[in-house]
Structure formats: C-alpha cells, structure tokens
Design a protein around this motif. Structure first.
Motif, PDB file in Angstrom:
ATOM      1  N   ALA A 173       0.849  -1.186   0.000  1.00 46.07           N
ATOM      2  CA  ALA A 173       0.000   0.000   0.000  1.00 46.07           C
ATOM      3  C   ALA A 173       0.880   1.229   0.000  1.00 46.07           C
ATOM      4  N   PRO A 174       0.384   2.338  -0.542  1.00 46.07           N
ATOM      5  CA  PRO A 174       1.143   3.569  -0.515  1.00 46.07           C
ATOM      6  C   PRO A 174       1.047   4.239   0.837  1.00 46.07           C
ATOM      7  N   GLY A 175       1.604   5.452   0.945  1.00 43.56           N
ATOM      8  CA  GLY A 175       1.463   6.216   2.175  1.00 43.56           C
ATOM      9  C   GLY A 175       2.715   6.230   3.007  1.00 43.56           C
ATOM     10  N   GLN A 176       3.881   5.963   2.416  1.00 41.01           N
ATOM     11  CA  GLN A 176       5.119   5.973   3.169  1.00 41.01           C
ATOM     12  C   GLN A 176       5.580   7.407   3.365  1.00 41.01           C
ATOM     13  N   LEU A 177       6.204   7.697   4.508  1.00 42.91           N
ATOM     14  CA  LEU A 177       6.596   9.051   4.850  1.00 42.91           C
ATOM     15  C   LEU A 177       8.089   9.138   5.084  1.00 42.91           C
ATOM     16  N   ALA A 178       8.682  10.252   4.697  1.00 46.67           N
ATOM     17  CA  ALA A 178      10.113  10.467   4.890  1.00 46.67           C
ATOM     18  C   ALA A 178      10.337  11.121   6.245  1.00 46.67           C
ATOM     19  N   LEU A 179      10.398  10.303   7.278  1.00 46.12           N
ATOM     20  CA  LEU A 179      10.545  10.854   8.629  1.00 46.12           C
ATOM     21  C   LEU A 179      11.970  10.768   9.143  1.00 46.12           C
ATOM     22  N   PHE A 180      12.770   9.895   8.580  1.00 48.29           N
ATOM     23  CA  PHE A 180      14.037   9.581   9.208  1.00 48.29           C
ATOM     24  C   PHE A 180      15.231   9.833   8.302  1.00 48.29           C
ATOM     25  N   GLY A 181      14.996  10.275   7.064  1.00 46.47           N
ATOM     26  CA  GLY A 181      16.098  10.534   6.162  1.00 46.47           C
ATOM     27  C   GLY A 181      16.445   9.304   5.363  1.00 46.47           C
ATOM     28  N   ALA A 182      16.946   9.503   4.166  1.00 47.69           N
ATOM     29  CA  ALA A 182      17.183   8.388   3.248  1.00 47.69           C
ATOM     30  C   ALA A 182      18.183   7.394   3.792  1.00 47.69           C
ATOM     31  N   GLN A 183      19.192   7.875   4.552  1.00 45.62           N
ATOM     32  CA  GLN A 183      20.234   6.963   5.006  1.00 45.62           C
ATOM     33  C   GLN A 183      19.735   6.029   6.102  1.00 45.62           C
ATOM     34  N   ALA A 184      18.627   6.399   6.760  1.00 49.04           N
ATOM     35  CA  ALA A 184      18.136   5.560   7.848  1.00 49.04           C
ATOM     36  C   ALA A 184      17.461   4.306   7.343  1.00 49.04           C
ATOM     37  N   ALA A 185      17.046   4.266   6.075  1.00 47.75           N
ATOM     38  CA  ALA A 185      16.401   3.098   5.490  1.00 47.75           C
ATOM     39  C   ALA A 185      15.185   2.673   6.294  1.00 47.75           C
ATOM     40  N   VAL A 186      14.399   3.643   6.722  1.00 49.45           N
ATOM     41  CA  VAL A 186      13.153   3.386   7.434  1.00 49.45           C
ATOM     42  C   VAL A 186      12.021   4.019   6.639  1.00 49.45           C
ATOM     43  N   VAL A 187      10.982   3.240   6.356  1.00 51.88           N
ATOM     44  CA  VAL A 187       9.799   3.786   5.704  1.00 51.88           C
ATOM     45  C   VAL A 187       8.597   3.571   6.619  1.00 51.88           C
TER      46      VAL A 187
ATOM     47  N   VAL B 151      11.558  -5.842   9.575  1.00 55.73           N
ATOM     48  CA  VAL B 151      12.845  -5.672   8.910  1.00 55.73           C
ATOM     49  C   VAL B 151      12.898  -6.651   7.749  1.00 55.73           C
ATOM     50  N   TYR B 152      13.094  -6.121   6.549  1.00 55.66           N
ATOM     51  CA  TYR B 152      13.119  -6.951   5.345  1.00 55.66           C
ATOM     52  C   TYR B 152      14.509  -7.532   5.131  1.00 55.66           C
ATOM     53  N   PRO B 153      14.614  -8.611   4.339  1.00 54.07           N
ATOM     54  CA  PRO B 153      15.904  -9.286   4.159  1.00 54.07           C
ATOM     55  C   PRO B 153      17.023  -8.393   3.620  1.00 54.07           C
ATOM     56  N   HIS B 154      16.680  -7.313   2.901  1.00 54.48           N
ATOM     57  CA  HIS B 154      17.709  -6.412   2.392  1.00 54.48           C
ATOM     58  C   HIS B 154      18.025  -5.302   3.392  1.00 54.48           C
ATOM     59  N   GLY B 155      17.436  -5.338   4.596  1.00 56.21           N
ATOM     60  CA  GLY B 155      17.778  -4.404   5.653  1.00 56.21           C
ATOM     61  C   GLY B 155      16.827  -3.244   5.830  1.00 56.21           C
ATOM     62  N   LEU B 156      15.922  -3.045   4.892  1.00 57.22           N
ATOM     63  CA  LEU B 156      14.970  -1.940   5.003  1.00 57.22           C
ATOM     64  C   LEU B 156      14.007  -2.200   6.163  1.00 57.22           C
ATOM     65  N   VAL B 157      13.692  -1.136   6.899  1.00 55.92           N
ATOM     66  CA  VAL B 157      12.766  -1.227   8.028  1.00 55.92           C
ATOM     67  C   VAL B 157      11.457  -0.550   7.647  1.00 55.92           C
ATOM     68  N   GLU B 158      10.349  -1.245   7.841  1.00 53.62           N
ATOM     69  CA  GLU B 158       9.029  -0.683   7.597  1.00 53.62           C
ATOM     70  C   GLU B 158       8.274  -0.579   8.913  1.00 53.62           C
ATOM     71  N   VAL B 159       7.759   0.612   9.170  1.00 56.87           N
ATOM     72  CA  VAL B 159       6.884   0.835  10.319  1.00 56.87           C
ATOM     73  C   VAL B 159       5.455   0.915   9.805  1.00 56.87           C
ATOM     74  N   VAL B 160       4.579   0.082  10.324  1.00 55.57           N
ATOM     75  CA  VAL B 160       3.160   0.152   9.992  1.00 55.57           C
ATOM     76  C   VAL B 160       2.473   0.901  11.126  1.00 55.57           C
TER      77      VAL B 160
END
Length: 248
Positions: A6-20, A34-43
């Motif tokens: 789903a869409p709706g991701q926000l840039a809260l932490f900066g690109a280097q933080a790899a958090v969406v 935490v996804y296998p490539h290291g990206l963190v998603e907050v729902v």
C-alpha cells in the motif's frame, strides 16, 4: 512474514536511515518489520502523530540492529532509490535504465541479454519506481506465462489460468480451480529456484495441501526440492527494495 502492499510511506528519518512508514487503516498499533535487504518498515495507524512514530523507532533501535545482524545485512543499510540498472537473473538479462524529464513515457529496447529502458517523466523518485514496477510486472507476464506452460507440458500437470502480480510475501499460489498466481519478483531469482516454484505450484493442482502425497509428487518432479526450499527462505534479499517500497 507478510505485509499488504500500500502507498502512504513518509520520509521521517532521512534516506540513510532506510526506514519507511506505511499508514494503514487496519493498523491498531505501531509495528515493525525488517526486510531481508535491511529496510525497516513501520506500519502505523492513520491518525497517530509523527512524534509517536519517531519515539517508537528510537525505542526499537536495538531490536532493529539485532534483526539486521541476524539477517546478515548491514546495520547501516541504505535507502530506496530508482535503479540505474535492472538485473533479472531468472532470464539472464541486464537492463540499463536512463531517466529524463519530459512527457510520461517508458521505452525499452531489447538486445542480447537485456537492453535499455528509457524513462521520461517527472523527476519524482516514487513515480519512477512505480513505472519500473509496472515494467517488471509486464516482463514477468511475458516470461513466466511461457515458462509455466513449458513446465506444465514437461510434468504432465495442467492448470487453468495464470496471473502475475507483485507481492511481498508469496512467490506463488494455486487455487482450488487450478488458477496459478506468480510473483513478478521471481525474475530476480536464479532459474533453478524459479523452476522449483513453478513445479511447486503445479503440484498443487493435484494436492492443494502440503501433505505427504504433495511432497512425494514434488520430490519425483524435482529431486533437489529440499535444497530449493531452503534457498527460497532467504531469497527475498535478492529482490531489490524499490520493487516493493517507495523512495523516501
């Protein structure tokens, strides 16, 4: 591990933080993945304040770093960006991607082992990755439909229809009506793993469960299936983050 696309991701932490951050009408509390490539998603619930999300991520930082270490990825995993190239190991293709301003248009020129993708449109990273996702899904429909038909003839197993989608948690599925759904992300895997997924789903046209009879059929059609099943558990890290996540 699953999460709805789903869409709706926000840039809260900066690109280097790899958090969406993905806001969801169904979410009742904050949760992390935490996804296998290291990206963190907050729902997050729709109405929760951004400061609460920031505090939650800060409080969970030790857990995030531990999860990344367990996955074998850097604790400084990078963010999501539109790619300069798209490598599709399943079909041995490498596609160079160029971007320019102008009318919204995607043109691809194929050559031996790949080709070039020329994408014009707004200089918006989210729009660019969405256009490339559609291209990958179209490529998947072309490649995977023909591949499944070949494996079906080889194994003597038949199916009714095929659909190719973009999913985060499943490589494929088979319905009681023998309709098979495949994930376009299979294009980022090695050919042997793709073939195993096709055999696995075709075997479900005989046995819808994962009982002994199902696995006996899979073992007859793909004797190395146990190795393939183990590799598939870690195969998500081969899928580039931009396929399922928007840039910050």
């Amino acid at each position: 591990m699953s999460a709805a696309a789903a869409p709706g991701q926000l840039a809260l932490f900066g690109a280097q933080a790899a958090v969406v951050v993905r806001r969801s009408a169904r979410a009742r509390r904050l949760s992390l993945r935490v996804y296998p490539h290291g990206l963190v998603e907050v729902v997050a619930p729709q109405r929760i304040a951004e400061r609460s999300i920031r505090r939650f991520v800060t409080e969970q930082q030790a857990w995030i770093e531990r999860a990344r270490r367990e996955l074998g990825v850097s604790t400084e995993a990078g963010g999501v960006e539109p790619p300069a190239e798209i490598r599709l190991p399943a079909v041995g293709e490498l596609w160079q991607v160029t971007y320019r301003d102008g009318a919204r248009r995607l043109r691809s020129t194929a050559d031996a082992g790949g080709g070039c993708i020329r994408l014009s449109g707004p200089a918006d990273p989210c729009w660019r990755v969405q256009a490339l996702r559609r291209w990958v899904q179209q490529r998947g429909r072309l490649v995977l439909a023909a591949w499944l038909a070949d494996v079906a003839r080889e194994t003597g197993l038949s199916y009714r229809n095929i659909t190719v989608r973009r999913q985060r948690s499943r490589w494929g599925s088979c319905s009681a009506n023998h309709d098979i759904s495949l994930n376009c992300a299979l294009l980022f895997l090695d050919p042997a793993l793709v073939r195993h997924v096709l055999v696995h789903e075709l075997a479900h046209t005989r046995h819808l469960n994962h009982g002994p009879a199902f696995w006996r059929l899979v073992a007859r059609l793909a004797p190395d299936f146990e190795t393939a099943e183990r590799e598939l558990r870690d195969a998500w890290r081969r899928v580039p983050p931009w396929l399922n996540h928007d840039p910050l």
